[in-house]
Design an enzyme around this catalytic site. Structure first.
Site, short mmCIF file in Angstrom:
data_model
loop_
_atom_site.label_atom_id
_atom_site.label_comp_id
_atom_site.label_asym_id
_atom_site.label_seq_id
_atom_site.Cartn_x
_atom_site.Cartn_y
_atom_site.Cartn_z
N LYS A 45 0.86 -1.19 0.00
CA LYS A 45 0.00 0.00 0.00
C LYS A 45 0.89 1.24 0.00
O LYS A 45 1.87 1.32 0.76
CB LYS A 45 -0.89 -0.02 1.26
CG LYS A 45 -1.66 1.25 1.51
CD LYS A 45 -3.10 1.15 1.09
CE LYS A 45 -3.84 2.43 1.43
NZ LYS A 45 -5.11 2.58 0.72
N CYS A 134 -3.11 7.46 -8.80
CA CYS A 134 -4.28 7.66 -7.94
C CYS A 134 -5.07 8.91 -8.36
O CYS A 134 -4.53 10.01 -8.35
CB CYS A 134 -3.83 7.78 -6.48
SG CYS A 134 -5.24 8.05 -5.38
N LYS A 172 3.76 3.29 -12.27
CA LYS A 172 2.34 2.94 -12.41
C LYS A 172 1.58 4.09 -13.03
O LYS A 172 1.63 5.22 -12.55
CB LYS A 172 1.75 2.58 -11.04
CG LYS A 172 0.32 2.06 -11.13
CD LYS A 172 -0.15 1.45 -9.82
CE LYS A 172 -1.56 0.90 -9.91
NZ LYS A 172 -1.98 0.27 -8.64
#
Lengths: 442, 440
Positions: A45, A134, A172
């Site tokens: 995480k 995100c 990412k």
């Protein structure tokens, strides 16, 4: 037994199934439990300056009785102090030295990046994943997808990380962008060792129609979140294909997006993924789904004669072309197998109202098996998609396969419609009922 | 057998007569409604005598519009809730569900229907639009499914409606005759209460219409009269011994069972005569009331019974034994039933004949005759211009009208004994006929 071990830009794991950076990898306890269950790797995480989260963080999209075909969250990165996470990474690596532990990171300044990269390396991480994806909460602070949407900024940060990192760096990517290959190339240019995609898609999962507020509801209010789960798989596969086919993205790809069984994973491998990351399915069913994924993949490989994952990585990529290279001579038509037909007539109404009026009902009222009107069928597949009976409607090839003509070729020989009422229009000669026929006036 | 103990309390009765189609909870209704394919020109609709738009009401349940769903159901069938429970869905809507074609369990349409209507009833939802009063009055004889359906439709068209009911409670056979494992009396009655409140017709209980004078009074007070009187008592077999104590008619036996559960004096060994659905009910019910043995005796072969196959299976499932090709020739006993004498039958050249010298006896201490009910021809003969056919059924035209009279009819008295759903359809149809008649 096929070998399913993987090596993503130097990060080795006993199998290609990793947990994506998300709530299932929030703690050493969870990662340890996942490895014990059979997962090959885990992306922790996201670490950074710990956050404060709201209560009420997730929303689900159901389709009829299928729960969570889509999933949405407004949770932020780790809310736990860095030192606790580092200690737990070290602990996990002690018990599982051959499994991949990747630290997902998200900070702001160059100094912070340098510091945290060193910290996670010292804790024993096998790799680093930069969270530039995100799309909620963090992006407003200039991080997450705010970086992923600016290839230049992205490249700069990758360069900062590469200045100090001695372990592989995965970048990412966010899907909230028009052309995914731009940030992918920037990641490559910045020295990134691999990319992973997709992160979540910015979303509003639904609206409470009594309280007039979207989900998830936080004290009567809501905010956009990040969307994932089985429903996003087609978007992920397309972006994976775009990157895997792009000559400027010559680094390995970790596939993410709606994967919940071995079959999904194989699809990602066939479009060029080196390994896959899973989150939503684990949040739904727990770590135990790995018991179906590994043997399923192994059986597929055995049946196909593949010994390693590399034997079929990207095997479908050569079969994905741009539209103008598809064969216009190829013709299929629907065929209904009477013994499989249950008489629901969904194919009829779908074709009648939603497609090309190429299915008629039998004149015999007792016979509920519809009939294909061959001359009207354009081979669109819709009937075979709505049919609820397995194997009932087949799309059968009509041409002999000898002739190939593409739009591209026709363009080159000036054989395409160019004016509004061009005689070469594809639909010319195809039956279309008169508008008044709809009212039974024909 | 003795699978069932004789129930000594209401709880034990409920246990022995456990509901076959219990109410669904929200989760079950959601999952089950998700299974409906929303077929085009759906076979389930065609199989329903009231043509309820089943795919639509199921889709409405699935999207959370329960009132809309109940509205869809009631728009076609005023007995929506009762029918959800008592309809032989196995041979109607569910029997024609396309899933059957691939051996997949059909959608549980009856229970979904019940789910939607029961919620509307419990919440007293106002789903109906009544036209303004047109000043015309119609009388309805019988507060059974056909009469109440007729009344509801007439009210929605603006008529004032008075129902005259012989018994103390409405709903006809739904309360007095349908097997308790299909519907509880409470369940049948709440729909009646709901409809009465929603539609505002009046019901006069304990008000039998018996005499020529009664009929003339109705005819002079009302612009039209609907006859929904159902059928009469059990027909006589015309064999010796029928008068013996413990030889009962099925209709009468079931009525006591329904109205005063625990007062039923069930024999230790029961013989049920007949092969129709009422015989199946009586046999099943005897077993569930604690009879040690129940034999169902029928004149012809098992596959020639009039009962639905699933009803016979249900009876066998609770231990009922079949005795076929057995024609009853006499009930024996001394004051009380001690047995039934039969003669074997066989099919000779397409005719059923009794085999001489094949007599045999089955000992029992109770006989239930389920060999048909009388038609109320004596009463019907009091209505001038009303004709009955050779089986005593009222003759009507396509609009439910009896000859050239102001009388209309529907339900068992017309169809000779069918399902609640048929009565509901016929009652509504007659109301439309009455409206046509009074509007022209």
């Amino acid at each position: 037994m096929p070998d399913i071990s993987t090596n993503l830009a130097g990060i080795k794991s006993p199998n290609p199934f990793w947990l994506a950076s998300a709530p299932p990898t929030n703690s050493g306890y969870q990662v340890m439990k996942a490895f014990d269950a059979g997962w090959g790797g885990a992306v922790w995480k996201t670490l950074g300056v710990p956050v404060v989260n709201v209560s009420s963080r997730y929303g689900g999209l159901n389709h009829k009785d299928n729960r969570m075909v889509g999933f949405n969250n407004i949770e932020l990165i780790s809310d736990r102090p860095l030192k606790d996470n580092l200690r737990e990474i070290e602990e996990v690596k002690k018990y599982f030295p051959n499994h991949a532990v990747i630290a997902s990171l998200m900070v702001e300044t160059k100094e912070q990046w340098h510091q945290i990269v060193k910290d996670v390396e010292n804790a024993g991480s096998d790799g680093i994943e930069l969270n530039f994806g995100c799309p909620h909460g963090m992006c407003e602070r200039g991080m997450g997808s705010a970086v992923g949407q600016e290839p230049k900024v992205l490249q700069t940060i990758v360069e900062w990380v590469k200045e100090v990192s001695t372990i592989p760096v995965i970048v990412k990517l966010t899907p909230n962008i028009s052309d995914i290959t731009e940030p992918a190339q920037a990641a490559h240019a910045g020295g990134g060792d691999a990319i992973s995609l997709i992160n979540t898609i910015q979303s509003v999962i639904g609206v409470d129609i009594d309280q007039y507020v979207p989900y998830p509801i936080v004290d009567g209010q809501s905010t956009n979140g990040g969307y994932c789960g089985p429903a996003v798989k087609p978007i992920a596969l397309n972006m994976l294909k775009n990157c895997a086919q792009h000559p400027g993205v010559d680094i390995p790809i970790s596939g993410i997006g709606g994967i919940e069984n071995w079959r999904d994973a194989v699809e990602f491998f066939l479009l060029g993924a080196t390994n896959v990351q899973v989150c939503t399915a684990v949040m739904h069913y727990g770590f135990g789904i790995i018991r179906e994924m590994i043997p399923g993949l192994e059986r597929y490989m055995t049946e196909k004669g593949f010994e390693t994952l590399d034997d079929f990585k990207g095997k479908a990529l050569g079969n994905v072309k741009t539209w103008e290279h598809l064969n216009l001579e190829y013709k299929v038509k629907a065929e209904i197998k009477e013994d499989k037909c249950i008489g629901c007539q969904l194919c009829y109404i779908a074709c009648e109202d939603g497609a090309h009026q190429a299915i008629r009902l039998s004149e015999d009222k007792e016979n509920r098996v519809p009939e294909i009107i061959d001359e009207n069928c354009v081979g669109c597949n819709l009937c075979s998609i709505v049919c609820p009976s397995e194997g009932c409607i087949a799309m059968v090839r009509q041409d002999d396969g000898q002739k190939v003509t593409t739009w591209n070729e026709r363009m080159n020989s000036d054989d395409v419609p160019t004016t509004f009422n061009d005689e070469r229009a594809g639909g010319i000669g195809h039956f279309v009922p008169e508008p008044t026929d709809a009212l039974g006036m024909g | 057998m003795s699978e069932f103990k004789r129930p000594a309390s209401e709880e034990e009765f409920e246990k022995n007569f456990q509901q076959q189609k219990p109410l669904m909870n929200e989760t079950e209704a959601y999952y089950e409604s998700s299974r409906c394919l929303f077929c085009y020109d759906a076979p389930c609709v065609k199989a329903c005598p009231t043509e309820i738009d089943i795919p639509l009401f199921i889709r409405q349940i699935n999207s959370g519009d329960i009132s809309g769903s109940a509205s869809t159901i009631y728009a076609s069938n005023y007995m929506g809730n009762t029918c959800g429970k008592v309809c032989p869905t196995e041979v109607l809507c569910e029997g024609s569900c396309v899933y059957n074609e691939q051996n997949i369990k059909p959608v549980e349409i009856g229970r979904l229907q019940n789910h939607a209507t029961r919620q509307a009833i419990d919440e007293g939802k106002e789903l109906f639009e009544l036209a303004e009063s047109n000043g015309k009055k119609v009388a309805v004889i019988g507060a059974g499914p056909s009469g109440v359906s007729c009344a509801c439709e007439l009210r929605s068209l603006g008529y004032t409606v008075d129902i005259f009911e012989t018994k103390a409670k409405p709903s006809g056979l739904s309360v007095h005759g349908v097997a308790p494992y299909k519907i509880t009396n409470e369940e049948a009655l709440i729909e009646m209460d709901y409809l009465k409140k929603q539609f505002g017709y009046s019901v006069r209980y304990d008000s039998p219409i018996k005499s020529k004078e009664d009929i003339q009074n109705l005819a002079s007070t009302y612009e039209a009269v609907f006859v929904g009187i159902g059928m009469g008592t059990t027909s006589a077999l015309n064999i010796p011994g029928e008068e013996l104590a413990n030889c009962k008619g099925a209709t009468e036996f079931i009525e006591v069972l329904k109205m005063n559960h625990l007062d039923v004096a069930i024999g230790k060994s029961v013989v049920v005569l007949g092969g129709g659905n009422t015989a199946m009910d009586a046999a099943s019910e005897s077993a569930r009331m604690g009879a040690e043995s129940v034999v169902l005796a029928y004149r012809r072969r098992a596959d020639e019974m009039g009962a639905y196959e699933f009803e016979w299976k249900l009876a066998k499932g609770v231990g009922v034994q079949g005795e076929f090709n057995a024609a009853p020739i006499g009930i024996v006993g001394n004051g009380k039933v001690e047995g039934v004498r039969f003669r074997r039958t066989e099919n000779k050249g397409g005719k059923l004949v009794e085999v001489e010298g094949s007599e045999f006896e089955i000992a029992c201490d109770m006989v239930i005759k389920a060999t048909g009910q009388r038609k109320q021809v004596d009463f019907l003969s009091l209505i001038d211009g009303l004709a009955t056919d050779e089986k005593g059924r009222i003759e009507i035209d396509a609009f439910g009208r009896c000859g050239d009279t102001k009388f209309f009819a529907g339900g068992d008295a017309v169809n000779g004994g069918a399902e609640v759903v048929n009565a509901a359809a016929e009652g509504k149809m007659a109301a439309i006929g009455i409206h046509e008649y009074l509007s022209s």
